[in-house]
Scaffold this motif. Sequence first.
Motif, PDB file in Angstrom:
ATOM      1  N   ALA A   1      58.120  58.795  76.257  1.00 19.26           N
ATOM      2  CA  ALA A   1      57.288  57.869  77.004  1.00 19.26           C
ATOM      3  C   ALA A   1      56.438  58.604  78.032  1.00 19.26           C
ATOM      4  N   ALA A   2      55.182  58.194  78.154  1.00 22.54           N
ATOM      5  CA  ALA A   2      54.256  58.732  79.149  1.00 22.54           C
ATOM      6  C   ALA A   2      53.272  57.632  79.488  1.00 22.54           C
ATOM      7  N   PRO A   3      52.670  57.677  80.679  1.00 20.21           N
ATOM      8  CA  PRO A   3      51.702  56.650  81.041  1.00 20.21           C
ATOM      9  C   PRO A   3      50.655  56.452  79.951  1.00 20.21           C
ATOM     10  N   THR A   4      50.492  55.211  79.504  1.00 19.32           N
ATOM     11  CA  THR A   4      49.628  54.884  78.373  1.00 19.32           C
ATOM     12  C   THR A   4      48.547  53.908  78.812  1.00 19.32           C
ATOM     13  N   PHE A   5      47.313  54.187  78.404  1.00 23.32           N
ATOM     14  CA  PHE A   5      46.180  53.365  78.806  1.00 23.32           C
ATOM     15  C   PHE A   5      45.456  52.711  77.629  1.00 23.32           C
ATOM     16  N   ALA A   6      45.751  53.150  76.406  1.00 26.15           N
ATOM     17  CA  ALA A   6      45.070  52.579  75.244  1.00 26.15           C
ATOM     18  C   ALA A   6      45.954  52.737  74.015  1.00 26.15           C
ATOM     19  N   VAL A   7      45.791  51.804  73.058  1.00 25.85           N
ATOM     20  CA  VAL A   7      46.589  51.830  71.837  1.00 25.85           C
ATOM     21  C   VAL A   7      45.710  51.459  70.660  1.00 25.85           C
ATOM     22  N   ALA A   8      46.018  52.032  69.491  1.00 25.26           N
ATOM     23  CA  ALA A   8      45.308  51.697  68.260  1.00 25.26           C
ATOM     24  C   ALA A   8      46.290  51.796  67.101  1.00 25.26           C
ATOM     25  N   GLN A   9      45.985  51.071  66.016  1.00 25.53           N
ATOM     26  CA  GLN A   9      46.807  51.123  64.815  1.00 25.53           C
ATOM     27  C   GLN A   9      46.318  52.283  63.969  1.00 25.53           C
ATOM     28  N   GLN A  10      47.112  53.361  63.927  1.00 23.42           N
ATOM     29  CA  GLN A  10      46.669  54.568  63.239  1.00 23.42           C
ATOM     30  C   GLN A  10      46.924  54.502  61.740  1.00 23.42           C
ATOM     31  N   GLY A  11      47.936  53.788  61.349  1.00 20.67           N
ATOM     32  CA  GLY A  11      48.285  53.631  59.944  1.00 20.67           C
ATOM     33  C   GLY A  11      49.398  52.610  59.837  1.00 20.67           C
ATOM     34  N   LYS A  12      49.842  52.309  58.629  1.00 24.56           N
ATOM     35  CA  LYS A  12      50.901  51.321  58.459  1.00 24.56           C
ATOM     36  C   LYS A  12      52.170  51.795  59.166  1.00 24.56           C
ATOM     37  N   GLY A  13      52.597  51.017  60.151  1.00 27.59           N
ATOM     38  CA  GLY A  13      53.820  51.366  60.871  1.00 27.59           C
ATOM     39  C   GLY A  13      53.652  52.435  61.916  1.00 27.59           C
TER      40      GLY A  13
END
Length: 354
Positions: free
Chosen positions: A326-338
């Motif tokens: 875990a680290a401070p996270t500011f953005a997320v995207a779906q990179q692939g299935k799962g």
Amino acid sequence: MVFRKTHWSAAALCTALVANAVSAEPVFQTPTQVPAARSALATRVTFNALAMAGGRMVVAGQRGHILLSEDGAAWKQAQVPVSSDLTALSFPTPNEGWAVGHEGVILHTSNGGESWDRRLDGKQAAALILKAYGTPGRTDDPAAQRLKVDAEAFAAQGADKPFLDVWFEDSEKGFAIGAFNLILRTEDGGKTWTPWLDRIDNPKGLHLYAVRRAGGAVFIVGEQGLVLKLDREGQRFVNVPLPYQGTLFGVVGTKAVTVVFGLRGNALRSTDGGATWARVDTGVNAGLASGLVRPDGAIVLVSQAGDVLLSTDDGASFARVKVANAAPTFAVAQQGKGTLALAGVGGVRLQQVK
């Protein structure tokens, strides 16, 4: 060959040294004038934004760094004409993309993020706003007078207002929003931008943090529980009352559900286009920074503390996903299935989520 010995007086020596120092002094350039530096350490900077350009990951962050990756392991640095901190990305198509950030910069790519050109900066944005509102039609109209004052302030302060988000519904139509009610609209693929400061119910001039489509409509969220919904017929953003007065950083949702989220793990959910809202227990106390809807309809939220939350019931409840590092996270995207891509402090990490 004769060598002549030169004798310098103390005064002449001081004059020469000062002149040399003055002539050697570098000329100050703003981040909008300096391209992002090429660096082998660019993958380790803090990234504020993450988007998918087709199957390619694109991340943007500090000092104008934009990087590309097909697999999350090998990264390539893009050519970027500014070194301003970048805050948001939007790719309406795999090739056409947009980035925004500090100093009022708006950047565009037509090759999937390989190279970028500057479409606007803060000074140009301020000039557009001053042209639109600098001379009100009615001097007895308080709203027009307020817009005139705001426009003059934007122009006087130059390029210090950041854009905090950008969103394009297709390759032609999009919004760029930011601090102090900053909002621009384009309907021609960024060739021209129109200020919308008069088309938004935000009389306090609160910061605008995110704009997205959710629940069958387009929403903007911001400071002090600000939620605005696009009235397409009236071509303006109207205020949506919310039973929460804290800052909101994001909005996400399906066609049927809208979820807004922000400080201290707060999230609220609407199933009727924003008419009514219910609080959602996220189980975390850190600020929720970003979210997405997976292809299977599940909703993901990530926090500034590195939490990953998953909802499989349209945002009615969330479960915490076990994260390896875990680290401070500011953005997320779906990179692939799962697989989720998480961007923040220290770069980009991949996380398996069932």
